[in-house]
Design a protein around this motif. Structure first.
Motif, PDB file in Angstrom:
ATOM      1  N   ARG A 761      -2.065  75.070  55.016  1.00 33.34           N
ATOM      2  CA  ARG A 761      -2.780  74.257  55.992  1.00 33.34           C
ATOM      3  C   ARG A 761      -3.401  75.141  57.073  1.00 33.34           C
ATOM      4  O   ARG A 761      -4.540  74.916  57.505  1.00 33.34           O
ATOM      5  CB  ARG A 761      -1.820  73.243  56.604  1.00 33.34           C
ATOM      6  N   THR A 762      -2.689  76.153  57.513  1.00 36.66           N
ATOM      7  CA  THR A 762      -3.218  77.061  58.533  1.00 36.66           C
ATOM      8  C   THR A 762      -4.414  77.843  58.004  1.00 36.66           C
ATOM      9  O   THR A 762      -5.399  78.070  58.717  1.00 36.66           O
ATOM     10  CB  THR A 762      -2.109  78.027  58.988  1.00 36.66           C
ATOM     11  N   ARG A 763      -4.323  78.220  56.741  1.00 38.90           N
ATOM     12  CA  ARG A 763      -5.432  78.953  56.135  1.00 38.90           C
ATOM     13  C   ARG A 763      -6.686  78.075  56.058  1.00 38.90           C
ATOM     14  O   ARG A 763      -7.809  78.524  56.319  1.00 38.90           O
ATOM     15  CB  ARG A 763      -5.022  79.404  54.740  1.00 38.90           C
ATOM     16  N   ALA A 766      -8.165  77.869  59.399  1.00 37.39           N
ATOM     17  CA  ALA A 766      -8.836  79.121  59.747  1.00 37.39           C
ATOM     18  C   ALA A 766     -10.250  79.173  59.174  1.00 37.39           C
ATOM     19  O   ALA A 766     -11.162  79.770  59.760  1.00 37.39           O
ATOM     20  CB  ALA A 766      -8.020  80.307  59.238  1.00 37.39           C
ATOM     21  N   PHE A 767     -10.444  78.557  58.012  1.00 36.80           N
ATOM     22  CA  PHE A 767     -11.804  78.474  57.457  1.00 36.80           C
ATOM     23  C   PHE A 767     -12.688  77.573  58.299  1.00 36.80           C
ATOM     24  O   PHE A 767     -13.891  77.827  58.485  1.00 36.80           O
ATOM     25  CB  PHE A 767     -11.742  77.900  56.028  1.00 36.80           C
ATOM     26  N   GLY A 866      -9.552  89.673  52.760  1.00 37.30           N
ATOM     27  CA  GLY A 866     -10.909  90.198  52.628  1.00 37.30           C
ATOM     28  C   GLY A 866     -11.700  89.460  51.564  1.00 37.30           C
ATOM     29  O   GLY A 866     -11.231  89.279  50.458  1.00 37.30           O
ATOM     30  N   GLY A 867     -12.914  89.052  51.903  1.00 34.15           N
ATOM     31  CA  GLY A 867     -13.748  88.333  50.951  1.00 34.15           C
ATOM     32  C   GLY A 867     -13.649  86.840  51.055  1.00 34.15           C
ATOM     33  O   GLY A 867     -14.446  86.140  50.439  1.00 34.15           O
ATOM     34  N   ASP A 868     -12.652  86.294  51.821  1.00 34.32           N
ATOM     35  CA  ASP A 868     -12.500  84.845  51.922  1.00 34.32           C
ATOM     36  C   ASP A 868     -13.667  84.212  52.661  1.00 34.32           C
ATOM     37  O   ASP A 868     -14.007  83.056  52.412  1.00 34.32           O
ATOM     38  CB  ASP A 868     -11.197  84.479  52.627  1.00 34.32           C
TER      39      ASP A 868
END
Length: 870
Positions: A761-763, A766-767, A866-868
């Protein structure tokens, strides 16, 4: 792999797992002990309240000849020793030794008429082995050796006897009086003393009720009373007491200690009594053939039936608690296991074997769960009560579930090295085999509920495995239906949200509809937790209603005054003057003759209209008593229904006309033949009953009545006695503790689910933050992702909990908790489930706030690989 390092790194989940395991083991080990202790207390209360004549073992023999006559106390002692040697092992610790409790021997005659009384007076002769410590001589002296006299030109024995005060007053047996006994084989008795019992209330005297008091009955077709009494003789009198001249019976009473039997051994004791009866019946002593007389098997049968139905409800509630606690522990293990997944995946890629993975997953869990389980089990021994199989098996099962799941999950997840997958992209389609199996479970659960309602119980004393399986099947079926149907309404909401301009509802509901499999695991915990808590609250409400009904049925008024004789003049006015008394209703009760035969019925003469006003607002009532054109109107019992007009004999001959049927009269009659008639049925009513409305003090009413024979009972006292019964009180505590524990576990489950999905959920947040997602929108998105599952599960648990009492149908008999009154028409109490559902929603909302606040302090660079962002 070492276990201390992962345990130290993931100290939070390990601590949570230890606390959950300790609490679960304490509850599943302690609550069954408390319930079993209440069963023991209920059994002891049942045996103590019963007459000793019912609980004790009576070995009786009638001497067939003069050679079989016992003439010395030593012969009775030898017979008792032999009878005790035949006792089966389960009965030996329950029977009191000679000279203690109610254990004793006796020789008594029966049906011994007083000569010249036309069969209306009977005076039996009795010798008690322990009379010296049971009675004291208040007048005259103790009986001595028998003598002789000549009567009708024959020498007959003259027994010196002692009589009670009641026998002297009612049968004219003054000291010095001589009476001839028998109609053919004569004997004489000479009254030399009057005795009184040291403790007239001792259970011992139920074996010899006519020794202390005269037994009075009214033979059919006669107006005079038949009186029977027993006079005591001395040891020397045994030498002249034989079975050739009169009806004589020898009795050895093996007294039962009411506090000795246990509920776990009740069935074994019942079987042992049957074995002892067979053994005694084939014994052939010199005095004759024994027969065993006891009401103990019947008492134990009634207790076992009540215990079985009570235990069924407790198994359902405690089984739900065990399942929920195990489910929460599984969530805690999953939380710890997912934290260790990256390390385990790396170890598997480097060549770690599957047993090594299982040991690595189970090691930290075992470090937390094993000491906690041992501590919880040890603390459960502080709860008073016997240790049953469940007390040991419950904690062991909790520990096995925790360690077993911790060992199996890494093996399943990391069976193939570096096998990554994403569960958040789209909802996975379940395989056909799984769907078929789940549909079969639902169908079997519904079929089981239907069969349970349409048939009687298969087992005795409530031990019906079918009854225990059906609730579990219904819970599993409801959880499966909830899990499978949960996404569909959300997808409909997603379509509606997609038409709006706000992005947060669409994103939140989309994530909820595409929840990972781990996210729907709370359904397996929240649903049974809510269902069992609702079930417990519904059951508790139904029991409280039935308890109130039982108290009113026992009294028939707020306060009831009854007396064996007519109440003194002016007592009604004195009672009306007692503070708190609103209404006093005089009544007359008695036994009436039906027609001119020996048929009898119980009757109460009362102002029915006033009694109906007195009962207004109570759970009991009476039908109206319309006036009759011919004869006195009467309400009759179902046994007397259909007779139309009948003559009765009370104080005078009266013609009654049936004007209604009443199945029970509150406070008086529940079965048999009875009548309710107006108070004016007798020209001068002999008032022996008062029905009182109001909240007056029963002690003040007792003082106002003043008569020593009057008995005052109150509805409040009856209700308190029912609620304070050992079984009822423990069940109330268990239901409350279980409901509280289930609520706590449900809240913990919501928190754990929030933590389990925190990283993903945090990820996602972050997007979205670089795209302009505000903190308020982040909290709303998190809440929309979590709350639908909580609300849908709460609704499903509420519906299941309300449906369980009706689904179980005849399998639930709670009358043992409600004073013998059947609990029917369960009224749902929604306060507990609504509070619990609200609490879950609040916790989910707080979790969303805390989660977004914590995520705000972490930068996007630390959350995205990296790359996300590319």
């Amino acid at each position: 792999m070492k276990s201390l390092v992962p345990a130290r790194v993931h100290l939070g989940p390990v601590t949570l797992l230890a606390v959950l395991t300790l609490s679960a083991c304490l509850l599943v080990g302690g609550l069954p002990r408390a319930v079993q202790a209440s069963f023991d207390e209920a059994l002891h209360a049942s045996l103590s309240d019963a007459a000793a004549l019912q609980t004790d073992l009576l070995a009786q023999v009638e001497p067939a000849s003069a050679e079989a006559t016992l003439r010395e106390p030593a012969q009775f002692a030898a017979g008792e020793e032999r009878l005790r040697s035949l006792l089966p092992a389960p009965l030996r610790p329950l029977v009191l030794p000679p000279g203690r409790g109610t254990s004793h021997a006796s020789a008594t005659t029966y049906d011994t008429p007083v000569h010249g009384t036309g069969g209306m007076r009977y005076l039996n002769l009795g010798w008690l082995s322990d009379a010296d410590r049971r009675v004291r001589w208040v007048e005259g002296r103790r009986p001595g050796a028998p003598g002789s006299m000549t009567y009708e030109r024959e020498s007959i024995p003259v027994f010196e006897v002692g009589v009670s005060e009641d026998a002297r007053a009612k049968m004219g047996l003054e000291i010095g009086a001589t009476r001839i006994l028998g109609e053919s084989d004569y004997a004489a008795v000479k009254v030399v003393g009057v005795f009184a019992a040291y403790d007239p209330a001792d259970r011992y005297w139920t074996h010899h009720a006519d020794v202390l008091r005269v037994t009075e009955t009214q033979p059919p077709g006669k107006t005079d009373l038949e009186r029977r009494a027993t006079a005591l003789i001395s040891e020397a009198g045994l030498t002249r007491l034989n079975g050739d001249d009169r009806n004589l019976v020898y009795t050895w009473v093996l007294g039962l200690d009411p506090a000795a039997p246990t509920s776990l051994g009740a069935a074994e004791v019942k079987d042992a009594v049957a074995d002892y009866e067979r053994t005694v019946s084939v014994e052939t002593p010199a005095s004759g053939r024994y027969r065993l007389v006891t009401g103990l098997p019947g008492l134990l049968d009634g207790f076992l039936t009540a215990q079985g139905t009570a235990r069924t409800v407790m198994v359902l509630v405690l089984g739900g608690l065990l399942a929920v606690s195990a489910g929460v522990i599984v969530l805690g293990v999953r939380l710890l296991s997912e934290r260790a997944d990256p390390a385990l995946a790396l170890a598997r890629a480097r060549g770690a074997s599957l047993p090594q993975l299982a040991f690595a997953g189970a090691g930290p869990v075992a470090l937390a769960a094993v000491p906690a389980a041992v501590a919880g089990h040890a603390l459960s021994w502080l709860v008073p009560g016997p240790a049953t199989f469940v007390v040991h098996a419950g904690p062991a099962l909790v520990l096995a579930v925790a360690v077993g799941f911790a060992a199996v999950r890494p093996v399943v997840v990391h069976h193939a090295p570096l096998r990554e997958r994403r569960d958040d992209v789209a909802a996975a389609r379940p395989p056909l085999r799984r769907v078929t199996l789940e549909a079969l479970v639902v169908v079997l659960a519904l079929a089981g509920a239907y069969l349970l309602r349409s048939r009687s119980l298969a087992g005795e004393a409530g031990d019906d495995p079918f009854l225990l399986v059906v609730p579990v099947a219904l819970t599993v079926a409801a959880a499966l239906v909830t899990i499978r149907c949960y996404p569909y309404p959300l997808r409909l909401l997603v379509r509606l949200a997609s038409r709006g301009r706000a992005a947060v509802p669409y994103l939140g509901l989309t994530r909820a509809a595409r929840a990972r499999p781990a996210s729907v695991l709370p359904v397996l915990i929240l649903l049974p937790a809510l269902a069992v808590s609702v079930f417990a609250s519904v059951i508790a409400g139904g029991v409280e209603t039935a308890q109130r009904l039982a108290a009113w049925q026992a009294t028939g008024a707020s306060i009831k005054v009854t007396s064996r004789v007519e109440l003194p003049a002016g007592v009604v006015d004195r009672v009306r003057a007692v503070p708190g008394v609103e209404l006093v209703l005089p009544a007359q009760t008695g036994q009436v003759q039906l027609g001119y035969t020996g048929e009898r019925a119980e009757a109460i003469a009362v102002d029915v209209a006033a009694w109906r006003r007195l009962l207004a607002g109570s759970p009991v009532g009476l039908p109206p008593l319309p006036a009759s054109a011919s004869g006195v109107p009467a309400l009759v019992s179902p046994e007397l229904h259909g007779r139309g007009t009948m003559d009765i004999g009370w104080q005078a001959r009266t013609k009654l006309t049936e004007r209604g049927v009443v199945t029970a009269v509150p406070g008086f009659f529940t079965r048999g033949k009875f009548l309710v008639v107006p108070l004016e049925v007798n020209a001068r009513p002999s008032v022996n009953t008062l029905l009182i409305k109001g909240d007056a003090d029963p002690a003040a009413v007792t003082r106002a009545v003043g008569g020593p024979t009057a008995v005052v009972t109150s509805q409040a006292a009856e209700l308190a006695a029912i609620r304070d019964a050992p079984l009822t009180g423990t069940v109330r505590v268990v239901l409350r503790v279980t409901t509280g524990a289930l609520a706590a576990y449900a809240l913990v489950a919501v928190v754990v689910v929030l933590v389990i999905g925190a990283a993903d959920r945090t990820r996602a947040l972050a997007f979205l933050r670089p795209l302009g997602l505000s903190e308020r929108q982040a909290r709303g998105l998190t809440a929309l992702e979590i709350l639908p599952l909580v609300l849908v599960t709460a609704l499903a648990g509420l519906v299941l909990g309300l449906a369980l009492p009706a689904a179980l149908g005849p399998g639930i008999d709670l009358s043992s908790y409600a004073g013998g009154v059947a609990v029917e028409g369960y009224a749902p109490d929604l306060a507990v489930p609504l509070l619990l559902a609200a609490g879950l929603a609040v916790v989910a909302g707080l979790g969303a706030y805390v989660h977004t606040a914590a995520g705000r302090r972490r930068g996007s660079g630390t959350l995205l690989r990296g790359g996300d962002l590319a």
